[in-house]
Motif scaffolding. Sequence first.
Motif, PDB file in Angstrom:
ATOM      1  N   PHE A 188       0.976  -1.113  -0.060  1.00 24.37           N
ATOM      2  CA  PHE A 188      -0.084  -0.029  -0.188  1.00 24.37           C
ATOM      3  C   PHE A 188       0.742   1.372   0.128  1.00 24.37           C
ATOM      4  N   LEU A 189       1.789   1.258   0.747  1.00 22.68           N
ATOM      5  CA  LEU A 189       2.814   2.527   0.890  1.00 22.68           C
ATOM      6  C   LEU A 189       3.420   2.760  -0.599  1.00 22.68           C
ATOM      7  N   ASN A 190       3.779   1.832  -1.107  1.00 23.54           N
ATOM      8  CA  ASN A 190       4.413   2.090  -2.417  1.00 23.54           C
ATOM      9  C   ASN A 190       3.715   2.006  -3.745  1.00 23.54           C
ATOM     10  N   THR A 191       2.335   1.429  -3.693  1.00 23.39           N
ATOM     11  CA  THR A 191       1.665   1.847  -4.814  1.00 23.39           C
ATOM     12  C   THR A 191       0.114   2.296  -4.526  1.00 23.39           C
ATOM     13  N   GLY A 192      -0.141   2.480  -3.155  1.00 24.79           N
ATOM     14  CA  GLY A 192      -1.521   3.264  -3.073  1.00 24.79           C
ATOM     15  C   GLY A 192      -2.709   2.538  -3.039  1.00 24.79           C
ATOM     16  N   THR A 193      -2.420   0.986  -3.066  1.00 22.65           N
ATOM     17  CA  THR A 193      -3.604   0.182  -3.223  1.00 22.65           C
ATOM     18  C   THR A 193      -3.228  -1.262  -2.649  1.00 22.65           C
ATOM     19  N   PHE A 194      -4.158  -1.941  -2.485  1.00 24.16           N
ATOM     20  CA  PHE A 194      -4.175  -3.237  -2.110  1.00 24.16           C
ATOM     21  C   PHE A 194      -4.043  -4.491  -2.914  1.00 24.16           C
ATOM     22  N   ALA A 195      -4.352  -3.903  -4.259  1.00 25.63           N
ATOM     23  CA  ALA A 195      -4.768  -4.971  -5.430  1.00 25.63           C
ATOM     24  C   ALA A 195      -3.573  -5.746  -5.521  1.00 25.63           C
ATOM     25  N   LEU A 196      -3.706  -7.099  -5.854  1.00 20.11           N
ATOM     26  CA  LEU A 196      -2.549  -8.041  -5.858  1.00 20.11           C
ATOM     27  C   LEU A 196      -1.834  -7.723  -7.373  1.00 20.11           C
ATOM     28  N   SER A 197      -2.707  -6.986  -8.411  1.00 26.88           N
ATOM     29  CA  SER A 197      -2.078  -6.670  -9.569  1.00 26.88           C
ATOM     30  C   SER A 197      -1.044  -5.803  -9.474  1.00 26.88           C
ATOM     31  N   ALA A 198      -1.079  -5.038  -8.438  1.00 35.26           N
ATOM     32  CA  ALA A 198       0.165  -3.959  -8.110  1.00 35.26           C
ATOM     33  C   ALA A 198       1.345  -4.531  -7.587  1.00 35.26           C
ATOM     34  N   LEU A 199       1.364  -5.865  -7.654  1.00 39.33           N
ATOM     35  CA  LEU A 199       2.698  -6.485  -7.385  1.00 39.33           C
ATOM     36  C   LEU A 199       3.648  -6.271  -8.253  1.00 39.33           C
ATOM     37  N   ALA A 200       3.206  -6.186  -9.482  1.00 36.11           N
ATOM     38  CA  ALA A 200       3.954  -5.881 -10.769  1.00 36.11           C
ATOM     39  C   ALA A 200       4.796  -4.785 -10.679  1.00 36.11           C
ATOM     40  N   ASN A 201       4.353  -3.765 -10.042  1.00 33.40           N
ATOM     41  CA  ASN A 201       4.840  -2.529  -9.859  1.00 33.40           C
ATOM     42  C   ASN A 201       5.995  -2.307  -8.979  1.00 33.40           C
ATOM     43  N   LEU A 202       6.140  -3.242  -8.076  1.00 33.10           N
ATOM     44  CA  LEU A 202       7.113  -3.165  -7.106  1.00 33.10           C
ATOM     45  C   LEU A 202       8.650  -3.182  -7.524  1.00 33.10           C
ATOM     46  N   HIS A 203       9.504  -2.576  -6.974  1.00 36.22           N
ATOM     47  CA  HIS A 203      10.965  -2.450  -7.353  1.00 36.22           C
ATOM     48  C   HIS A 203      11.765  -2.493  -6.114  1.00 36.22           C
ATOM     49  N   GLY A 204      13.016  -3.023  -6.155  1.00 29.26           N
ATOM     50  CA  GLY A 204      13.793  -2.798  -5.182  1.00 29.26           C
ATOM     51  C   GLY A 204      13.714  -3.405  -3.848  1.00 29.26           C
ATOM     52  N   SER A 205      13.814  -2.537  -2.671  1.00 25.26           N
ATOM     53  CA  SER A 205      13.635  -3.201  -1.485  1.00 25.26           C
ATOM     54  C   SER A 205      12.381  -3.405  -1.206  1.00 25.26           C
ATOM     55  N   ALA A 206      11.256  -2.705  -1.729  1.00 25.69           N
ATOM     56  CA  ALA A 206       9.790  -3.083  -1.552  1.00 25.69           C
ATOM     57  C   ALA A 206       9.634  -4.474  -2.114  1.00 25.69           C
ATOM     58  N   SER A 207      10.054  -4.579  -2.875  1.00 25.51           N
ATOM     59  CA  SER A 207       9.969  -5.995  -3.592  1.00 25.51           C
ATOM     60  C   SER A 207      10.240  -7.212  -2.826  1.00 25.51           C
ATOM     61  N   TYR A 208      11.391  -7.135  -2.313  1.00 23.49           N
ATOM     62  CA  TYR A 208      11.988  -8.163  -1.281  1.00 23.49           C
ATOM     63  C   TYR A 208      10.950  -8.268  -0.074  1.00 23.49           C
ATOM     64  N   ILE A 209      10.682  -6.931   0.514  1.00 22.29           N
ATOM     65  CA  ILE A 209       9.906  -7.112   1.667  1.00 22.29           C
ATOM     66  C   ILE A 209       8.433  -7.712   1.376  1.00 22.29           C
ATOM     67  N   VAL A 210       7.796  -7.505   0.375  1.00 17.93           N
ATOM     68  CA  VAL A 210       6.607  -7.836   0.033  1.00 17.93           C
ATOM     69  C   VAL A 210       6.474  -9.295  -0.196  1.00 17.93           C
ATOM     70  N   PHE A 211       7.554  -9.831  -1.016  1.00 13.61           N
ATOM     71  CA  PHE A 211       7.360 -11.179  -1.350  1.00 13.61           C
ATOM     72  C   PHE A 211       8.136 -12.007  -0.298  1.00 13.61           C
ATOM     73  N   GLY A 212       9.015 -11.373   0.389  1.00 10.58           N
ATOM     74  CA  GLY A 212       9.495 -12.140   1.614  1.00 10.58           C
ATOM     75  C   GLY A 212       8.577 -12.572   2.621  1.00 10.58           C
ATOM     76  N   GLY A 213       7.475 -11.504   2.987  1.00  8.55           N
ATOM     77  CA  GLY A 213       6.738 -11.731   3.678  1.00  8.55           C
ATOM     78  C   GLY A 213       5.526 -12.543   3.511  1.00  8.55           C
ATOM     79  N   ILE A 214       5.281 -12.360   1.861  1.00 12.39           N
ATOM     80  CA  ILE A 214       4.210 -13.544   1.596  1.00 12.39           C
ATOM     81  C   ILE A 214       4.733 -14.934   1.782  1.00 12.39           C
ATOM     82  N   LEU A 215       6.084 -14.967   1.397  1.00 14.20           N
ATOM     83  CA  LEU A 215       6.791 -16.399   1.614  1.00 14.20           C
ATOM     84  C   LEU A 215       6.721 -16.856   3.008  1.00 14.20           C
ATOM     85  N   PHE A 216       6.951 -16.048   3.894  1.00 14.74           N
ATOM     86  CA  PHE A 216       6.951 -16.306   5.347  1.00 14.74           C
ATOM     87  C   PHE A 216       5.483 -16.643   5.829  1.00 14.74           C
ATOM     88  N   ALA A 217       4.682 -15.999   5.463  1.00 16.33           N
ATOM     89  CA  ALA A 217       3.223 -16.248   5.705  1.00 16.33           C
ATOM     90  C   ALA A 217       2.742 -17.579   5.197  1.00 16.33           C
TER      91      ALA A 217
END
Length: 480
Positions: A188-217
């Motif tokens: 949300f902080l990086n894309t302004g939305t909770f839509a899963l389609s916004a995952l394609a817009n992530l780059h850099g450290s935000a991408s690592y945090i989001v996908f790392g968090g999903i993998l941990f869950a």
Amino acid sequence: MMENIALTTLLLPFIGALITACAPKRYAKWLCTFFALIATLGTLALGWQYWLHDKADVTYTLLSYGTVELFGFTIDRISTLIVFAVVFLGFLVSLYSTGYLTVGNKEHPHDGGNRYYAFLLIFIGAMVGLVLSSTILGQLLFFEITGGCSWALIGYYQTPKSQRSAMKALLITHVASIGLYLAAATLFLNTGTFALSALANLHGSASYIVFGGILFAAWGKSAQLPLQAWLPDAMEAPTPISAYLHAASMVKVGVYIFARAILSAGEVPHIIGWIGIVMATITLIYGFLMYLPQKDMKRLLAWSTITQLSYIFLALSLSIFGSKLAFEGGVAYIFNHAFAKSLFFLIAGALSYSCGTRMLPRLKGVLKKMPLLGIGFCVAALAITGVPPFNGFFSKFPIFAAGFALSHEFWVMTPLMVLVLIESVASFAWFIYWFGRVIPGTPSEEVAQAAPIPLAMRIVLVVLIAMSVLSSFIAVAWLG
């Protein structure tokens, strides 16, 4: 049309749970089975409409705040396939429970109460919401609902051991949910939305945090190292619940949200793929070693489930490196394993119902006394170990093919896939060992005195035996 069908399929189990909770006890099991059946028909109608629309993927927004999408539905070939599996198996488990939760059960003579059937319906509804959700916020909501339902159902018998096991499952999976909270906030902080389609817009450290968090869950829900400890203890639940939560639904939440993230993102950092591969391989070997000494059939199946889920994580992690075959193999594995492992758990439940025990050394000569259970045991063992023509083969083969194909680019894939292949063969040998000790021969005392199995349980076992062959063809036809 599809939006209305999806919403109806989501709401029906929750409405049914409320009615079941308030109804007289003697009607609870039939109300639960009825609503689960209607929800199953809803998933079939959804799939039919999707097919009529030329299988064109579509997303509907149901709830938003300004321009921020909060909740919606994603209707595509993966969500329609998996939602059918989780709801249909919920119906089969409900039908099976009408025979299992009775005073005729030798191990647990008990008539199922409203609480059992109401929470089962809530769980079915939560799985519909999670699978169809188009936002990470929706996934998070239903992720937590499944955690609460698992606590209630694992501790259903209200013994001190079952209550401890239920609390353990709740705490570990809730700790895992922190990863999904972190992923949702970062997205949300990086894309302004909770839509899963916004995952394609992530780059850099935000991408690592989001996908790392999903993998941990995902590791927490799917009982992977280091968050695997809750699953074997969760076998204190009634066996139909073990079949549903720990073969068809709850443990599939983790691998599903990981698969959905990969599909939505398009490109995932390769470091996430390597972490997934390494941890899947370690968990797979660890789970195999842990189920070798097990004598309790349900605990053996629990550790086996952990290893089977590792195959799915391995497949999805391989797909991060561009293997479409690995991704489709992983999704097919989610679908196929749900039927094969549910069959195995419900065979264990039928043995405990009729013989009063599920301890393997005390069971012998099952085929002679109870042919259906003997055949079911054989089919389930061959299916989950990947022997053709059963569904497990058509899930495992694409994973090995994809892994060895990637070895041309990454040499380390070859020794990893060889190690996984050795585990697969060893797993087959171990289940055949127990098959030889349990199924043929002269019936043991417990088996010789076995009580008849209710018709509802026999119907479900026959359906699952058939699906252990047919589900692979359904998955291939649907996934294309």
